[in-house]
Scaffold this motif. Structure first.
Motif, PDB file in Angstrom:
ATOM      1  N   SER A 204       1.001  -1.228  -0.204  1.00 57.83           N
ATOM      2  CA  SER A 204      -0.297   0.110  -0.326  1.00 57.83           C
ATOM      3  C   SER A 204       0.748   1.253   0.048  1.00 57.83           C
ATOM      4  O   SER A 204       0.569   2.419  -0.910  1.00 57.83           O
ATOM      5  N   SER A 205       1.782   1.151   1.170  1.00 52.61           N
ATOM      6  CA  SER A 205       2.928   2.390   0.401  1.00 52.61           C
ATOM      7  C   SER A 205       4.066   1.947   0.191  1.00 52.61           C
ATOM      8  O   SER A 205       5.284   0.788   0.517  1.00 52.61           O
ATOM      9  N   PRO A 206       4.383   2.152  -1.010  1.00 52.71           N
ATOM     10  CA  PRO A 206       5.396   2.134  -1.604  1.00 52.71           C
ATOM     11  C   PRO A 206       7.037   2.086  -0.942  1.00 52.71           C
ATOM     12  O   PRO A 206       7.663   2.772  -0.155  1.00 52.71           O
ATOM     13  N   VAL A 207       7.936   0.940  -0.743  1.00 50.69           N
ATOM     14  CA  VAL A 207       9.114   0.763   0.760  1.00 50.69           C
ATOM     15  C   VAL A 207      10.226   1.100  -0.807  1.00 50.69           C
ATOM     16  O   VAL A 207      10.069  -0.633  -1.074  1.00 50.69           O
ATOM     17  N   PRO A 208      11.158   1.816  -0.684  1.00 47.59           N
ATOM     18  CA  PRO A 208      12.297   1.743  -1.536  1.00 47.59           C
ATOM     19  C   PRO A 208      13.353   0.230  -1.509  1.00 47.59           C
ATOM     20  O   PRO A 208      12.711  -0.029  -0.259  1.00 47.59           O
ATOM     21  N   ALA A 209      13.593  -0.246  -2.314  1.00 45.57           N
ATOM     22  CA  ALA A 209      14.600  -1.013  -2.346  1.00 45.57           C
ATOM     23  C   ALA A 209      16.052  -0.435  -1.919  1.00 45.57           C
ATOM     24  O   ALA A 209      16.491   0.584  -2.009  1.00 45.57           O
TER      25      ALA A 209
END
Length: 270
Positions: A204-209
């Motif tokens: 739902s809330s994108p988390v960067p690699a």
């Protein structure tokens, strides 16, 4: 009569890491062995790299074509000049009951490698192996170094040569970030680093690699300078177009220290 069991206590338990040194220079470290028994101990210090059976052992399959679980040899990279990478002083003698003896280990690499290693054995009365220490160290051609990412070399040296990948070619892979290390005094690239970042979609809330690089500076004994060393990353607009973000575009590192720099990646909107 009664039997007495020889016993010692060593200030280094398993591993003595000599750290980083400039290729062609040397660094020393000291450890202590205490005789905790009630009799005088006659000792000798042996290195696997100088073992009389080493030539025979090397007739087996080369270590670099065996899996890591099959490798039993602790001897790593050796000097090109034929001289020992690690040396010990003293190599033999006696320690009286209740007394201690200091030992000096010298690390003298003659070329760049991260995989210098050896196995030190403390032998009592020419028979009993009382203690084992794994020696390790790394050498760089330059006072400043960068580490991280996927290893592009092998822990057991071979004659293979890895050529740097051009940034434009490697960036075609999307989430693969190639970095090539240059020094201002040199025109040729001296090292390539490959970072792979894996992004998980569907949240739902994108988390960067995320991953990280380590930028370090070697403290040199001959030049006890406290001047910080500078680093910077070029071609940042090209990286940002592909979704890569580097925490510190430039900065400084104190001699003898290592600085961690985070690198993140988010898929670009296009």
């Amino acid at each position: 009569g009664r039997g007495v069991m020889p016993s010692i206590v060593c200030s280094v338990e398993e591993v003595l890491d000599m750290g980083y040194v400039i290729a062609g220079e040397k660094v020393t470290s000291t450890f202590k062995i205490q005789n905790t028994s009630t009799l005088t101990l006659r000792y000798s210090i042996q290195l696997d790299s100088l073992s009389s059976t080493r030539d025979k052992d090397r007739q087996r399959l080369p270590s670099f074509i065996m899996s890591s679980s099959q490798r039993t040899e602790f001897v790593g990279t050796q000097n090109y000049n034929g001289l020992s990478v690690f040396s010990i002083f003293p190599t033999e003698g006696e320690i009286d009951a209740g007394k201690s003896q200091d030992f000096i280990v010298t690390f003298s690499p003659d070329h760049e490698s991260l995989y210098y290693s050896d196995c030190l054995k403390v032998v009592l009365f020419g028979k009993k192996i009382a203690h084992v220490i794994h020696l390790k160290g790394a050498a760089r051609d330059h006072p400043m170094f960068v580490e991280g990412g996927v290893p592009l070399d092998v822990p057991i040296e071979s004659l293979a040569v890895t050529l740097p990948v051009s940034p434009q070619e490697a960036l075609k892979g999307g989430n693969v970030l190639p970095l090539t290390l240059y020094y201002k005094t040199l025109q040729e690239p001296v090292k390539s680093i490959l970072l792979i970042l894996e992004y998980i979609e569907g949240e739902s809330s994108p988390v960067p690699a995320m991953t990280e690089l380590k930028v370090g500076a070697i403290q040199r004994a001959q030049f006890a300078s406290k001047k910080n060393m500078e680093f910077s990353f070029d071609s940042l607009p090209l990286l940002q177009q592909k979704g890569f973000t580097i925490e510190s575009a430039k900065g400084t590192v104190e001699p003898g220290q290592v600085k961690c720099i985070s690198v993140s990646w988010m898929p670009p909107a296009d």
